[in-house]
Enzyme design. Structure first.
Site, short mmCIF file in Angstrom:
data_model
loop_
_atom_site.label_atom_id
_atom_site.label_comp_id
_atom_site.label_asym_id
_atom_site.label_seq_id
_atom_site.Cartn_x
_atom_site.Cartn_y
_atom_site.Cartn_z
N CYS A 8 0.87 -1.18 0.00
CA CYS A 8 0.00 0.00 0.00
C CYS A 8 0.90 1.23 0.00
CB CYS A 8 -0.99 -0.01 1.16
SG CYS A 8 -0.25 0.01 2.81
N ASN A 11 2.29 1.49 4.28
CA ASN A 11 2.65 0.21 4.92
C ASN A 11 2.41 0.24 6.43
OD1 ASN A 11 5.59 -1.90 5.45
ND2 ASN A 11 3.53 -2.53 4.98
N CYS A 13 -1.33 0.79 7.42
CA CYS A 13 -2.76 0.52 7.60
C CYS A 13 -3.22 -0.73 6.83
CB CYS A 13 -3.60 1.72 7.16
SG CYS A 13 -3.30 3.21 8.13
N ARG A 14 -3.27 -0.64 5.50
CA ARG A 14 -3.89 -1.72 4.71
C ARG A 14 -2.99 -2.93 4.51
NH1 ARG A 14 -5.33 2.16 -0.14
NH2 ARG A 14 -3.38 3.03 0.69
N SER A 15 -1.76 -2.73 4.02
CA SER A 15 -0.94 -3.91 3.68
C SER A 15 -0.54 -4.74 4.90
CB SER A 15 0.26 -3.54 2.80
OG SER A 15 1.09 -2.59 3.40
N ASP A 122 -8.24 3.84 1.42
CA ASP A 122 -7.25 4.18 2.44
C ASP A 122 -7.96 4.66 3.71
OD1 ASP A 122 -5.19 5.14 3.94
OD2 ASP A 122 -4.28 6.31 2.32
P1 4NP Z 1 -1.77 2.82 4.11
O1 4NP Z 1 -2.37 4.17 4.69
O2 4NP Z 1 -1.25 3.15 2.72
O3 4NP Z 1 -2.94 1.90 4.07
O4 4NP Z 1 -0.68 2.39 5.06
C1 4NP Z 1 -1.62 5.35 4.78
C2 4NP Z 1 -0.81 5.55 5.88
C3 4NP Z 1 -0.09 6.73 6.00
C4 4NP Z 1 -0.19 7.69 5.01
C5 4NP Z 1 -0.98 7.48 3.90
C6 4NP Z 1 -1.70 6.30 3.79
N1 4NP Z 1 0.52 8.90 5.14
O5 4NP Z 1 0.37 9.78 4.29
O6 4NP Z 1 1.31 9.05 6.10
#
Ligand code: 4NP
Length: 152
Positions: A8, A11, A13-15, A122
């Site tokens: 994602c 790295n 939240c989702r992955s 997200d």
């Molecule tokens: P992820 O979510 O891609 O599912 O891990 C996010 C976590 C942090 C950020 C963006 C998306 N960020 O901009 O810090």
């Protein structure tokens, strides 16, 4: 050994959730699952506390995962690279060296075809329900993927 990478943006939240969920459905002696982010914002950190709590509520411990950035060598290491959304897809494919690399990259919901959604939204700026919704999408997708992989 079949090696699968969940990717994602952050790295956190989702992955990490996708990693923990698929790992829970496959035998460890035959499948190696990891996760990475295309961004470098959270390298070395544990998953977001909301992802940890959501996984825990479903009996999965992802608290020991550590954020890392996607690396070119991942194209060599992994057999399948599952991305969560179209933007992740574009970011990973941009790094691909050839058609063989590109062929490894798949939108997880498109490959599993368990949802009308093609993207795992997200949840980072969302609330607990958004994390639970992500869990539901990924759990269904990973069920399909795991049964397919264990049949072949
Ligand atoms: P992820 O979510 O891609 O599912 O891990 C996010 C976590 C942090 C950020 C963006 C998306 N960020 O901009 O810090």
């Amino acid at each position: 050994m079949t090696k699968i990478l969940m990717v994602c943006l952050g790295n956190i939240c989702r992955s990490p959730l996708a990693n923990g969920i698929l790992e829970s459905k496959l035998p460890a002696e035959k499948f190696e699952i990891d996760s990475a982010g295309t961004g470098d914002y959270h390298i070395g950190k544990a998953p977001d506390h909301r992802s940890i709590a959501t996984a825990k509520a479903h009996g999965i411990d992802i608290s020991n995962q550590k954020c890392r950035q996607f690396d070119l060598s991942d194209f060599d290491t992994y057999d399948i690279i599952y991305v969560m959304d179209q933007s992740n897809y574009n970011n990973v494919v941009k790094l691909a060296r050839d058609e063989k690399d590109i062929a490894k990259v798949k939108l997880i919901l498109e490959d599993a075809a368990t949802s009308k959604n093609l993207e795992v939204p997200d949840p980072y700026w969302g609330d607990t329900k958004d994390f639970e919704d992500v869990y539901t999408l990924l759990d269904a997708a990973c069920d399909t993927i795991a049964s397919r992989l264990t049949k072949s």
